[in-house]
Design a protein around this motif. Sequence first.
Motif, PDB file in Angstrom:
ATOM      1  N   HIS A 303     -13.729  -4.843   5.900  1.00  0.00           N
ATOM      2  CA  HIS A 303     -12.961  -3.995   6.815  1.00  0.00           C
ATOM      3  C   HIS A 303     -11.978  -3.136   6.006  1.00  0.00           C
ATOM      4  CE1 HIS A 303     -14.280  -5.716  10.647  1.00  0.00           C
ATOM      5  NE2 HIS A 303     -14.185  -6.904  10.078  1.00  0.00           N
ATOM      6  N   PRO A 304     -12.308  -1.895   5.677  1.00  0.00           N
ATOM      7  CA  PRO A 304     -11.323  -1.018   5.028  1.00  0.00           C
ATOM      8  C   PRO A 304     -10.250  -0.628   6.042  1.00  0.00           C
ATOM      9  CG  PRO A 304     -13.325   0.200   5.523  1.00  0.00           C
ATOM     10  CD  PRO A 304     -13.607  -1.230   5.875  1.00  0.00           C
ATOM     11  N   TYR A 305      -9.000  -0.543   5.596  1.00  0.00           N
ATOM     12  CA  TYR A 305      -7.938  -0.280   6.560  1.00  0.00           C
ATOM     13  C   TYR A 305      -6.832   0.576   5.941  1.00  0.00           C
ATOM     14  CZ  TYR A 305      -5.641  -4.047   3.924  1.00  0.00           C
ATOM     15  OH  TYR A 305      -5.112  -4.807   2.903  1.00  0.00           O
ATOM     16  N   TRP A 306      -6.064   1.189   6.840  1.00  0.00           N
ATOM     17  CA  TRP A 306      -4.819   1.858   6.489  1.00  0.00           C
ATOM     18  C   TRP A 306      -3.660   0.921   6.850  1.00  0.00           C
ATOM     19  CZ3 TRP A 306      -5.281   6.105   3.729  1.00  0.00           C
ATOM     20  CH2 TRP A 306      -6.330   7.004   3.935  1.00  0.00           C
ATOM     21  N   ILE A 307      -2.579   0.964   6.059  1.00  0.00           N
ATOM     22  CA  ILE A 307      -1.334   0.255   6.383  1.00  0.00           C
ATOM     23  C   ILE A 307      -0.366   1.292   6.936  1.00  0.00           C
ATOM     24  CG2 ILE A 307       0.542  -1.181   5.520  1.00  0.00           C
ATOM     25  CD1 ILE A 307      -1.248  -1.754   3.055  1.00  0.00           C
ATOM     26  N   ILE A 308       0.122   1.069   8.142  1.00  0.00           N
ATOM     27  CA  ILE A 308       0.918   2.103   8.808  1.00  0.00           C
ATOM     28  C   ILE A 308       2.262   1.558   9.276  1.00  0.00           C
ATOM     29  CG2 ILE A 308       0.988   3.739  10.709  1.00  0.00           C
ATOM     30  CD1 ILE A 308      -1.975   4.061  10.515  1.00  0.00           C
TER      31      ILE A 308
END
Length: 343
Positions: A303-308
């Motif tokens: 699961h590639p993700y952005w940290i926001i």
Amino acid sequence: MFRLAIVCLTITCSLLQSEAINQGPYLEDEDEDRVQMRSQFEKFKAMYNKDYEDLEEENRFNIFVENMEKAKRMQEQDRGTAVYGMNKFSDMSDEEFDGFYFNPAMSNNSFWPKEAYWTEEDGRLTNLTGPRFVDWRKHGAVTGVKNQRKCGSCWAFGTVANIESMWYIRHKKLVVLSEQELLDCDTWDHACKGGYTYNAFRAIISLGGVMRERDYTYTATKGRCSFKRTKVMAQIVSYRNLRPHEQEMKAWLARNGPITVTINGVALKGYRRGIIRPTFSECRPNKMTHVVLIVGYGVVRSHPYWIIKNSWGANWGEQGYFRIYRGEQACGLNRFPTTAMVK
């Protein structure tokens, strides 16, 4: 005749009793669900120090039940690792929540001026290689999570958060800057009634910079402009709209720093933790409602993700942050990426 009447009455009673027995489990289950939900509501009140008047409490309980049902649907539809359920917004109706915590100016406007889009002058990144994991918090480049409170000022928080990080990266000095300056002094935007990042950047350039938060404290309401040029702590020379491609956004973030983005925030109201991966129909990219700051990215179990970084306080989500799937243009987060160019 009398005996026949007794027989008929006995048969009728038996039928009614049989029908009641057949319906009983469903009614019983429904009652148990309500009792369990009431128990959850009591936990919610204790956890978030909620206290209502008698009539208001029943109304809030009904809203709570609706929100738990919506969270359950989100949970069933989400394809990531996100967990939805009870959080500090669980007693707020969608109308209340949207008005207080999203961006009314964006929510009510489908037209985006050309200033929001990238131009050919912004250029294209050609080298898209970069590290597998980036988190600018670990470099000391991100201030603590703030709380916009019941004010549609996410546009100011997303803008200022970007400047704070970019100022640190250039000058190695992390300073907490003022959002209230924008609420009071930005004449293009509308304080708690919403605004746009490109207007906020323009306002800061026009004013001559941003003051410290401690010198211009946040009140969650529009007031008289009290900007003092002698108190300016950070300045920007321009802003840059990035191309709406996540691979380029990833490369830019790794090399240069956090990016302000605009998203459809529908998946956030009932969010608790994990990686959000909503369906397209659940989180359409043509309804922009919220401004936030991407501070990093990574991947876990395919699961590639952005940290926001969000602006709803540290007692929401993952200590004030959320993660969202990277590579599917989730919730339209790639549409309007932008960043300040600091002095």
